[in-house]
Design a protein around this motif. Sequence first.
Motif, PDB file in Angstrom:
ATOM      1  N   LEU A 149      33.914  60.793  45.669  1.00 55.49           N
ATOM      2  CA  LEU A 149      34.557  60.925  46.982  1.00 55.49           C
ATOM      3  C   LEU A 149      33.524  61.090  48.096  1.00 55.49           C
ATOM      4  O   LEU A 149      33.737  60.645  49.218  1.00 55.49           O
ATOM      5  CB  LEU A 149      35.520  62.126  46.991  1.00 55.49           C
ATOM      6  CG  LEU A 149      36.807  61.972  46.186  1.00 55.49           C
ATOM      7  CD1 LEU A 149      37.563  63.290  46.138  1.00 55.49           C
ATOM      8  CD2 LEU A 149      37.692  60.878  46.789  1.00 55.49           C
ATOM      9  N   LEU A 150      32.404  61.754  47.773  1.00 54.35           N
ATOM     10  CA  LEU A 150      31.396  62.019  48.804  1.00 54.35           C
ATOM     11  C   LEU A 150      30.678  60.745  49.233  1.00 54.35           C
ATOM     12  O   LEU A 150      30.254  60.636  50.385  1.00 54.35           O
ATOM     13  CB  LEU A 150      30.365  63.036  48.299  1.00 54.35           C
ATOM     14  CG  LEU A 150      30.926  64.373  47.815  1.00 54.35           C
ATOM     15  CD1 LEU A 150      29.791  65.254  47.312  1.00 54.35           C
ATOM     16  CD2 LEU A 150      31.679  65.066  48.932  1.00 54.35           C
ATOM     17  N   VAL A 156      31.796  62.188  55.443  1.00 55.54           N
ATOM     18  CA  VAL A 156      30.522  62.604  54.845  1.00 55.54           C
ATOM     19  C   VAL A 156      29.423  61.645  55.288  1.00 55.54           C
ATOM     20  O   VAL A 156      28.297  62.061  55.602  1.00 55.54           O
ATOM     21  CB  VAL A 156      30.633  62.653  53.309  1.00 55.54           C
ATOM     22  CG1 VAL A 156      29.286  62.987  52.684  1.00 55.54           C
ATOM     23  CG2 VAL A 156      31.684  63.668  52.876  1.00 55.54           C
ATOM     24  N   ARG A 158      28.995  60.102  58.087  1.00 59.09           N
ATOM     25  CA  ARG A 158      28.437  60.362  59.422  1.00 59.09           C
ATOM     26  C   ARG A 158      27.464  61.542  59.409  1.00 59.09           C
ATOM     27  O   ARG A 158      26.446  61.520  60.091  1.00 59.09           O
ATOM     28  CB  ARG A 158      29.548  60.574  60.472  1.00 59.09           C
ATOM     29  CG  ARG A 158      30.102  59.247  60.999  1.00 59.09           C
ATOM     30  CD  ARG A 158      30.985  59.428  62.223  1.00 59.09           C
ATOM     31  NE  ARG A 158      30.283  59.901  63.396  1.00 59.09           N
ATOM     32  CZ  ARG A 158      29.751  59.117  64.325  1.00 59.09           C
ATOM     33  NH1 ARG A 158      29.820  57.808  64.230  1.00 59.09           N
ATOM     34  NH2 ARG A 158      29.136  59.646  65.363  1.00 59.09           N
ATOM     35  N   ALA A 159      27.790  62.574  58.618  1.00 53.16           N
ATOM     36  CA  ALA A 159      26.882  63.731  58.548  1.00 53.16           C
ATOM     37  C   ALA A 159      25.569  63.341  57.867  1.00 53.16           C
ATOM     38  O   ALA A 159      24.482  63.655  58.361  1.00 53.16           O
ATOM     39  CB  ALA A 159      27.562  64.878  57.808  1.00 53.16           C
ATOM     40  N   VAL A 160      25.680  62.651  56.740  1.00 54.29           N
ATOM     41  CA  VAL A 160      24.482  62.294  55.975  1.00 54.29           C
ATOM     42  C   VAL A 160      23.630  61.288  56.757  1.00 54.29           C
ATOM     43  O   VAL A 160      22.406  61.388  56.796  1.00 54.29           O
ATOM     44  CB  VAL A 160      24.885  61.739  54.592  1.00 54.29           C
ATOM     45  CG1 VAL A 160      23.695  61.131  53.875  1.00 54.29           C
ATOM     46  CG2 VAL A 160      25.516  62.843  53.748  1.00 54.29           C
ATOM     47  N   VAL A 173      33.327  63.775  63.793  1.00 53.24           N
ATOM     48  CA  VAL A 173      34.252  63.877  62.668  1.00 53.24           C
ATOM     49  C   VAL A 173      35.235  64.993  62.995  1.00 53.24           C
ATOM     50  O   VAL A 173      34.809  66.092  63.346  1.00 53.24           O
ATOM     51  CB  VAL A 173      33.491  64.212  61.370  1.00 53.24           C
ATOM     52  CG1 VAL A 173      34.451  64.343  60.209  1.00 53.24           C
ATOM     53  CG2 VAL A 173      32.430  63.162  61.086  1.00 53.24           C
TER      54      VAL A 173
END
Lengths: 458, 458
Positions: A149-150, A156, A158-160, A173
Amino acid sequence: MTAPARPGGGTRLLIGNDLTEEARNGDGWVRWGVQRLLWFARDGDVVVLPVDPDPDFLRHATALTGTDCATLRVVVPPPGPPGSEPGLLTADRLAHEGFRTALRRALGGRAVRRVVALWPDVTVAELARSLEAEHALPGHAFLRQGGGLLVNSKAVFRAVAAGAGVPLPPGTVCSAPQEAEDQIDEFFRAGRPVILKHEYLSSGTGNEIVSPVAGIRPIGARRVVRLTGRPAVRAHLAAHWDRLTSGGRRRLVAEEYVPDSTAHFAEFLITERGAELAGHGEMVSAPLATAEIIPSPGLTPAQRTRLVDGGRALCGPLKAMGYRGRLSADAIATPDGRILFTEYNGRVTGSTPIYGVIGEQVVGPDYARERVLLETVWPDGWHISSFRDAERRIEAAGLAYDRTTRTGVMLISAFDPRRRAVMYCVVAESLPAAREQQRRLGDVFSTRPAAPAAARHT
Amino acid sequence: MTAPARPGGGTRLLIGNDLTEEARNGDGWVRWGVQRLLWFARDGDVVVLPVDPDPDFLRHATALTGTDCATLRVVVPPPGPPGSEPGLLTADRLAHEGFRTALRRALGGRAVRRVVALWPDVTVAELARSLEAEHALPGHAFLRQGGGLLVNSKAVFRAVAAGAGVPLPPGTVCSAPQEAEDQIDEFFRAGRPVILKHEYLSSGTGNEIVSPVAGIRPIGARRVVRLTGRPAVRAHLAAHWDRLTSGGRRRLVAEEYVPDSTAHFAEFLITERGAELAGHGEMVSAPLATAEIIPSPGLTPAQRTRLVDGGRALCGPLKAMGYRGRLSADAIATPDGRILFTEYNGRVTGSTPIYGVIGEQVVGPDYARERVLLETVWPDGWHISSFRDAERRIEAAGLAYDRTTRTGVMLISAFDPRRRAVMYCVVAESLPAAREQQRRLGDVFSTRPAAPAAARHT
């Protein structure tokens, strides 16, 4: 019907699964789409599919890949409860005792040397564990704990991506409507449209554009909604939040929509050794995904470098997190030349068999230098009655893929009887030559409209 | 009242925030708990808190740290809507125009050199952006896209830890009741209890243990529920799924519960340069968190090495994802000597000021070799009327922290008028010496129960 020995011993287990959530689009496509798995089949493989494979597509694809159909074992678990989507390999279907017995029979005592699943689901990790084949599924430990899922969440992502310094369209987000309202309002005050993306839905089906100005053409989203002022934004979010976030269970990405951009992907294979570029291409949407061109034709060399470098930068954290497998990094090229990354997909995408099997294996390792692959969904208005009908008329028109010239048309999906459609891929020496083949296909399949049909289409 | 120049220019901005979801416990603790921020205050800092600080605690803490209260600027935004938790710095409060004006006034033209927030929230990233101080918030890009949720999710933790090869209790991450039922049933058939953990709730408040056998003592969970057979498990999940997952919005961890384990943490500081061990300790729960012992006393040197190595292995992927800041890796030491990791917390934890300020700064850099820190919640049955009352009676009993002997008692939290409680920390030369000080505190604060009170307590 013999199962030949594989290098290194054991057999491969191929699983034609998809994210449960994906299929909620409810258009029934998933049961045909997952059959793209058959492109990967090699002699002796055991293949798990949610439905019996389309026999014409199986024959067509394996004839092109040179796989001996007779050595394959296809196992289809009993269907799920009444009303469930038959195209999904849900946990209960994969755990069914009758299926497990049939699977062991198909394996016939051979060890599982490699598990290849379309979607890196926890259920696949469970199945591998039940076969004592964890070692055969790269990234098993990560997948067993829901890691799949990650590597497929746009939130996720956008953060990564931001953390890895990969360029993104401005945006954020959102976990709550208020956050989305604030972000949209900020863009609207600058006169900019915003694309709203469900964390998981793919191929643009979970996306919609909201705009403070008229005249925005949707690309990669279902629609454009024009909204004027913060109260209208608030009302729109209140009315659609449940759909946009699966009842609040998922997060929503709100980012600036840059009109008239082109969309591209760079796909990597992440292994213990690192991340290797596997293929890249352009995605054409009108408004949703309709075609792919491999390799990507519309980028400058500098843009292509930025696409590949950004994609590779995304692979670093995903490898560190424990993911192994395909990662497609998607980006837009904006009219002013920027490359901005828009999502990643940690799975076997629709592009993987195109570049990885049709390109690399059928056309040949030089496919990206010597040929162009143009993969297209079946256009509305092209009429066929069956896979075999389409195949025969392409052959009769002399348009079928020819191993000598390494050009021509392949049918690349199972037949969808509801839409009476099949996906196809044109291989040509150039994009104009591919377009010319496409035009000739149109001559074959377009019914010359009689007056009432013409009226219907205008 | 002058604001002294800081090395490198500018000032620090401290933000006493907490995860919104945490506070749904509804016990009102958050408004006192977030004041632990004041331990970090240094001369000239601007401090944002959700409520006015407890003046006695502010005086007590800054006297110990040597910070000049008069140089601090404390800014409290207007309260949120009626009925909202006053202890939370919600997005709307941090965006309030009056607050922004007051904050700019407190900054008085000084640039923000560093933002220190308890919780790595997207709202903090937004505030930094509004002050053009993104550079002052390490990991800003990651936090701005909601990355803080990823480094505090027990579900993401299990995937990342498994992927990094860090040892975990057997178990899985569940999105649906069926998945949890299957996992629990598998453990139950082996006679093993299972701990269920909400993805975000902390200090054990989101945890409960389900067990097929009697006699399990809950540690780190609110309760033990005995269940017999799969139908009972299914019924329990049906009845409690909404609470366990915040109405399906969060995922649930189901993992084997190993009775009679001890719980430990190793906390790291992740910077551009890498991950540096910052402190470690043992967490005592009965059943929920009641005390911490720093450094961790109950581990063999080999176990301590495994705790620190595992924690460091977790920092790698988090750094790659873009997180910067504190990471506490929590693990249990099982009765048979294993170290199994149970969660991570990417934030300023309750332990951070204990080892990082009270240890390092007040006691001294050799605190972990020369002293033991025993931090404890105020026991039921110890009676005080106010912070000042507690402070005076500790002083009168000769138990207050003494800078010469580097032993004694500090009050380490704001006063909670509802529970009439304050947290305290004993500094001693050994754990038995700390226990002895604790016993003497008990003599000071335990009211000899009169008959009616005794009846009430039995």
